[in-house]
Design a protein around this motif. Structure first.
Motif, PDB file in Angstrom:
ATOM      1  N   VAL A  33       0.840  -1.182   0.000  1.00 32.45           N
ATOM      2  CA  VAL A  33       0.000   0.000   0.000  1.00 32.45           C
ATOM      3  C   VAL A  33       0.883   1.242   0.000  1.00 32.45           C
ATOM      4  CG1 VAL A  33      -1.678   1.367   1.293  1.00 32.45           C
ATOM      5  CG2 VAL A  33      -1.968  -1.102   1.120  1.00 32.45           C
ATOM      6  N   PHE A 157      -4.178  -0.663  -7.935  1.00 28.67           N
ATOM      7  CA  PHE A 157      -5.426  -0.059  -7.484  1.00 28.67           C
ATOM      8  C   PHE A 157      -5.166   1.397  -7.107  1.00 28.67           C
ATOM      9  CE2 PHE A 157      -6.141  -4.557  -6.730  1.00 28.67           C
ATOM     10  CZ  PHE A 157      -7.490  -4.742  -6.990  1.00 28.67           C
ATOM     11  N   ASP A 158      -5.911   2.322  -7.713  1.00 30.68           N
ATOM     12  CA  ASP A 158      -5.763   3.745  -7.418  1.00 30.68           C
ATOM     13  C   ASP A 158      -6.991   4.243  -6.651  1.00 30.68           C
ATOM     14  OD1 ASP A 158      -4.921   6.331  -7.276  1.00 30.68           O
ATOM     15  OD2 ASP A 158      -5.058   6.751  -9.413  1.00 30.68           O
ATOM     16  N   LEU A 176     -11.594  -7.452  -0.807  1.00 28.87           N
ATOM     17  CA  LEU A 176     -10.259  -7.373  -1.403  1.00 28.87           C
ATOM     18  C   LEU A 176      -9.269  -8.237  -0.635  1.00 28.87           C
ATOM     19  CD1 LEU A 176     -10.021  -3.566  -2.268  1.00 28.87           C
ATOM     20  CD2 LEU A 176     -10.030  -5.467  -3.885  1.00 28.87           C
ATOM     21  N   HIS A 180      -7.261 -11.406  -2.252  1.00 27.81           N
ATOM     22  CA  HIS A 180      -5.798 -11.490  -2.242  1.00 27.81           C
ATOM     23  C   HIS A 180      -5.329 -12.783  -1.586  1.00 27.81           C
ATOM     24  CE1 HIS A 180      -1.698 -10.510  -0.624  1.00 27.81           C
ATOM     25  NE2 HIS A 180      -1.551 -10.271  -1.902  1.00 27.81           N
ATOM     26  N   VAL A 187       0.027  -7.029  -5.507  1.00 25.87           N
ATOM     27  CA  VAL A 187      -0.854  -5.862  -5.570  1.00 25.87           C
ATOM     28  C   VAL A 187      -0.093  -4.614  -5.133  1.00 25.87           C
ATOM     29  CG1 VAL A 187      -2.947  -4.784  -4.637  1.00 25.87           C
ATOM     30  CG2 VAL A 187      -2.921  -7.241  -5.104  1.00 25.87           C
ATOM     31  N   TYR A 189      -1.353  -0.781  -4.166  1.00 25.05           N
ATOM     32  CA  TYR A 189      -2.636  -0.152  -3.842  1.00 25.05           C
ATOM     33  C   TYR A 189      -2.382   1.250  -3.289  1.00 25.05           C
ATOM     34  CZ  TYR A 189      -7.348  -0.045  -1.606  1.00 25.05           C
ATOM     35  OH  TYR A 189      -8.633   0.246  -1.222  1.00 25.05           O
ATOM     36  N   THR A 191      -3.745   4.720  -1.483  1.00 24.45           N
ATOM     37  CA  THR A 191      -4.823   5.265  -0.657  1.00 24.45           C
ATOM     38  C   THR A 191      -4.286   6.357   0.259  1.00 24.45           C
ATOM     39  OG1 THR A 191      -6.619   4.717   0.893  1.00 24.45           O
ATOM     40  CG2 THR A 191      -4.528   3.577   1.203  1.00 24.45           C
ATOM     41  N   GLU A 196      -7.496   1.567   5.660  1.00 22.74           N
ATOM     42  CA  GLU A 196      -7.347   0.667   4.509  1.00 22.74           C
ATOM     43  C   GLU A 196      -5.937   0.093   4.460  1.00 22.74           C
ATOM     44  OE1 GLU A 196      -8.445   2.210   0.668  1.00 22.74           O
ATOM     45  OE2 GLU A 196     -10.322   3.028   1.432  1.00 22.74           O
TER      46      GLU A 196
END
Length: 355
Positions: A33, A157-158, A176, A180, A187, A189, A191, A196
């Motif tokens: 992330v 993922f945006d 999600l 996964h 991934v 991601y 945020t 999250e």
């Protein structure tokens, strides 16, 4: 071999440097992330990985192969955007399979891939509908399904959940996470939501002003923040930060009589008189005089349901504590907030770095 390797990526727009040397190596199956506030460079970095933007310098390797200059469709990635980007005139079935259709995948194989993705996402009953007949959560599932059928090396993922309400965001986070764990796909991601990040990631890169402030597991980021920025960005309510001064083997909280011992395990011992910031997470505080303690006076108490969030004054500095929900307090009531020695985080006031 790393599934994704970002090597000294820099991005400038004229005289403005948006990314200032980003280095990350991501193993297969990791969920990274990129966490930070608006304008920190996280979406720019994601777009460079995707091939939607070009780096000024540095390299991006996917599966050990440099993809700089490689067209996005040839990078073996799939991207899910903040906006669902669905074709309103096409059914859910065709929206999910549209990328395969463009690649001339045979109809039978395409149909099988779409139905497998729909079953995984629990939207089989929606395949005949159009996007206008779907809720926000259902549309996001369709967008994820369109990425799933590609079976890429890396999912990007945006901020995919930012358009959903709080309840749907929680449901989609769980979805999600489940996906996964089942697919074990790599991934990346993006945020700005630290909840999250904490719930989804195997590793978090906290970004600020085009740099990575800290890269680590969620527990490392939470338990040992490397800088004041990370300490305040991760955690809700935010970590208490109290101005203090080193005095010999002790730390004195400015404006109060509270004195705390210095740990012998600090990587850097402060000099006498050095200005420090003492960090204590609100959930580490409790009522009573057991362990180390800070005297305070209750200002506001807010019941959130599972806890009572108390804002108090310790001398001239504000401190927040998360207490049991049945705690009864009055405005102006004197408090003794105690905590364990392990709950103390010390930072240099000037540099913001952890000691």
């Amino acid at each position: 071999m790393s599934a994704l390797e970002i090597v000294n990526i820099r991005k400038t727009y004229g005289d403005v440097e948006t990314l200032k040397g980003i280095d990350i190596a991501l193993e297969s199956g990791e969920f990274l992330v990129l966490l930070g506030s608006s304008g920190c460079g996280k979406s720019t970095l994601l777009n460079i990985i995707a091939g939607l933007a070009e780096a000024t310098s540095g390299d991006v390797l996917i599966g050990g192969r440099s993809v700089l200059g490689v067209h996005p469709k040839d990078r073996d990635i799939a991207m899910v955007f903040q906006s669902y980007a669905l074709y309103p005139n096409l059914t859910v079935h065709r929206n999910i399979g549209f990328g395969l259709e463009m690649r001339k995948v045979p109809a039978a194989e395409r149909d099988r891939a779409v139905r497998d993705a729909a079953k995984l996402l629990q939207i089989e009953s929606l395949l005949g509908r159009k996007p206008g007949q779907l809720s926000g959560g259902q549309r996001q599932r369709v967008a994820i399904g369109r990425a799933l059928v590609r079976k890429p090396q890396i999912f990007l993922f945006d901020e995919p959940l930012s358009n959903l309400d709080a309840k749907l965001r929680m449901e989609m986070r769980t979805e999600l996470k489940r996906l996964h764990q089942m697919l074990k796909t790599t991934v990346v991601y993006v945020t700005h939501d630290q909840i999250e990040a904490m719930t989804l990631a195997t590793r978090i890169a906290v970004m600020r002003d085009g740099r990575i402030e800290q890269l680590g597991t969620p527990s490392e980021i939470y338990d040992r923040p490397a800088t004041l920025y990370v300490a305040t960005f991760v955690g809700a309510p935010a970590m208490n930060l109290l101005n203090a001064t080193a005095r010999g083997s002790e730390v004195r909280i400015d404006g109060s009589d509270t004195v705390l011992p210095l740990s012998d395990e600090l990587e850097t011992q402060p000099e006498d008189g050095q200005k420090l910031i003492v960090g204590i997470r609100p959930e580490a505080l409790r009522l009573g005089a057991s362990g180390l303690a800070i005297a305070a006076k209750c200002e506001v108490a807010e019941l959130t349901g599972p806890e009572l969030v108390v804002s108090a004054l310790a001398g001239m500095q504000r401190i927040t504590a998360c207490l049991p929900p049945r705690t009864v307090l009055e405005n102006g009531q004197p408090l003794t907030l105690s905590f364990d020695r392990e709950a103390i985080h010390l930072f240099d006031a000037e540099s913001g770095l952890r000691l």
